[in-house]
Design an enzyme around this catalytic site. Structure first.
Site, PDB file in Angstrom:
ATOM      1  N   TYR A 110     -46.313  -4.714 -11.333  1.00 43.76           N
ATOM      2  CA  TYR A 110     -47.018  -3.446 -11.495  1.00 43.76           C
ATOM      3  C   TYR A 110     -48.229  -3.619 -12.407  1.00 43.76           C
ATOM      4  CZ  TYR A 110     -47.838   1.466 -12.690  1.00 43.76           C
ATOM      5  OH  TYR A 110     -48.412   2.701 -12.900  1.00 43.76           O
ATOM      6  N   VAL A 115     -46.180   9.541 -17.738  1.00 42.45           N
ATOM      7  CA  VAL A 115     -46.367  10.868 -17.152  1.00 42.45           C
ATOM      8  C   VAL A 115     -45.028  11.319 -16.583  1.00 42.45           C
ATOM      9  CG1 VAL A 115     -47.654  12.234 -15.458  1.00 42.45           C
ATOM     10  CG2 VAL A 115     -48.748  10.280 -16.576  1.00 42.45           C
ATOM     11  N   ASP A 116     -44.684  12.574 -16.798  1.00 40.02           N
ATOM     12  CA  ASP A 116     -43.421  13.134 -16.322  1.00 40.02           C
ATOM     13  C   ASP A 116     -43.458  13.261 -14.795  1.00 40.02           C
ATOM     14  OD1 ASP A 116     -40.956  14.374 -16.074  1.00 40.02           O
ATOM     15  OD2 ASP A 116     -41.727  16.350 -16.631  1.00 40.02           O
ATOM     16  N   THR A 117     -43.013  12.205 -14.129  1.00 39.96           N
ATOM     17  CA  THR A 117     -42.947  12.162 -12.666  1.00 39.96           C
ATOM     18  C   THR A 117     -41.591  11.591 -12.255  1.00 39.96           C
ATOM     19  OG1 THR A 117     -43.836   9.922 -12.533  1.00 39.96           O
ATOM     20  CG2 THR A 117     -45.440  11.745 -12.463  1.00 39.96           C
ATOM     21  N   SER A 147     -53.205   3.074 -15.074  1.00 36.69           N
ATOM     22  CA  SER A 147     -52.003   3.186 -15.890  1.00 36.69           C
ATOM     23  C   SER A 147     -52.267   2.506 -17.220  1.00 36.69           C
ATOM     24  CB  SER A 147     -50.843   2.476 -15.178  1.00 36.69           C
ATOM     25  OG  SER A 147     -49.732   2.322 -16.043  1.00 36.69           O
ATOM     26  N   LYS A 196     -52.294  -3.283 -11.593  1.00 35.56           N
ATOM     27  CA  LYS A 196     -53.130  -2.316 -12.304  1.00 35.56           C
ATOM     28  C   LYS A 196     -54.264  -3.014 -13.066  1.00 35.56           C
ATOM     29  CE  LYS A 196     -51.161   1.459 -10.950  1.00 35.56           C
ATOM     30  NZ  LYS A 196     -51.918   2.483 -10.216  1.00 35.56           N
TER      31      LYS A 196
END
Length: 177
Positions: free
Chosen positions: A93, A126-128, A80, A97
Site C-alpha cells: 500500500y 479517515v473513518d471509513t 495517504s 502511494k
C-alpha cells in the site's frame, strides 16, 4: 462501468461511452489495501494494489488529459499519509502511494504549461470501512473519534478545487484533531 484493477481495459470502456471534450476536474479517490510485510505478501496482492492505486489513476489521467487541457482543469490525487511515511505491515500500500506521489509530481511539472493544476492530498486515518477493517485485521482497537471524517477530507478537496486560478495547492497534509 470499468474495473480499476484491470487498467488496460479502461480505454475500451471509454470507447463505449465516449470521452468528454472538456473536463474541469478529475478526482482519484479509489484505493485498496492488503496488510502484510514485504516478506509475507506474494505478487498477487502487490499487483492488485498497484493496479488500483497507481496504474488506474495514471491510465485515467492519460485518457482524460485532452479534456482537462481544454478546460484548464484540475486533477486531485487522494493519496495517504502512507504515501509520505511507510508504516510497517503496509508495504504494498505504501509503495503504491509513494509512486502515486511521483505520478502527481511528474504530471504537475508536465501539465503546468497547459494550465492543468494538480493537487495531492495526504490524509491521516479517515473513518471509513477500510480503516475499520484494517484495524480489525491488525488486532488494533478502532475508535472512529480519533479519525478524520470523510466530510472533513471532502471539504479540503473542495477548497483546493475552488481556489482561484491565481494559485494551486500542490500538496496538502491533513491529520485528525
Amino acid at each position: 462501468m470499468a474495473d480499476l484493477s484491470v487498467p488496460g481495459e479502461l480505454a475500451a470502456a471509454f470507447e463505449l461511452q465516449g470521452l468528454p471534450e472538456r473536463l474541469d476536474s478529475l478526482l482519484h479517490v479509489a484505493g485498496v489495501l492488503e496488510p502484510g510485510a514485504v516478506g509475507q505478501l506474494g505478487a498477487g496482492p502487490w499487483q492488485e494494489i498497484c493496479a488500483v492505486n497507481l496504474l488506474a489513476p495514471a491510465e485515467l489521467t492519460r485518457l482524460l488529459l485532452p479534456a482537462l487541457r481544454a478546460e484548464r482543469g484540475h486533477v486531485v490525487f487522494l493519496n495517504s499519509g502512507a504515501g509520505l511515511h511507510a508504516p510497517p505491515g503496509l508495504a504494498a500500500y505504501a509503495a503504491s502511494k509513494f509512486a502515486l506521489k511521483a505520478l502527481a509530481e511528474s504530471l504537475r511539472a508536465e501539465e503546468y504549461q497547459h494550465g492543468v493544476r494538480v493537487t495531492s492530498v495526504y490524509p491521516g486515518e479517515v473513518d471509513t470501512p477500510m480503516q475499520a477493517e484494517l484495524h480489525a485485521r491488525l488486532g488494533i482497537a478502532y475508535d472512529p473519534a480519533t479519525c478524520l471524517t470523510v466530510d472533513s477530507v471532502a471539504q479540503v478537496v473542495a477548497g483546493a478545487l475552488d481556489l482561484s486560478r491565481g494559485g494551486t495547492v500542490s500538496d496538502l497534509m491533513l491529520r485528525p484533531g
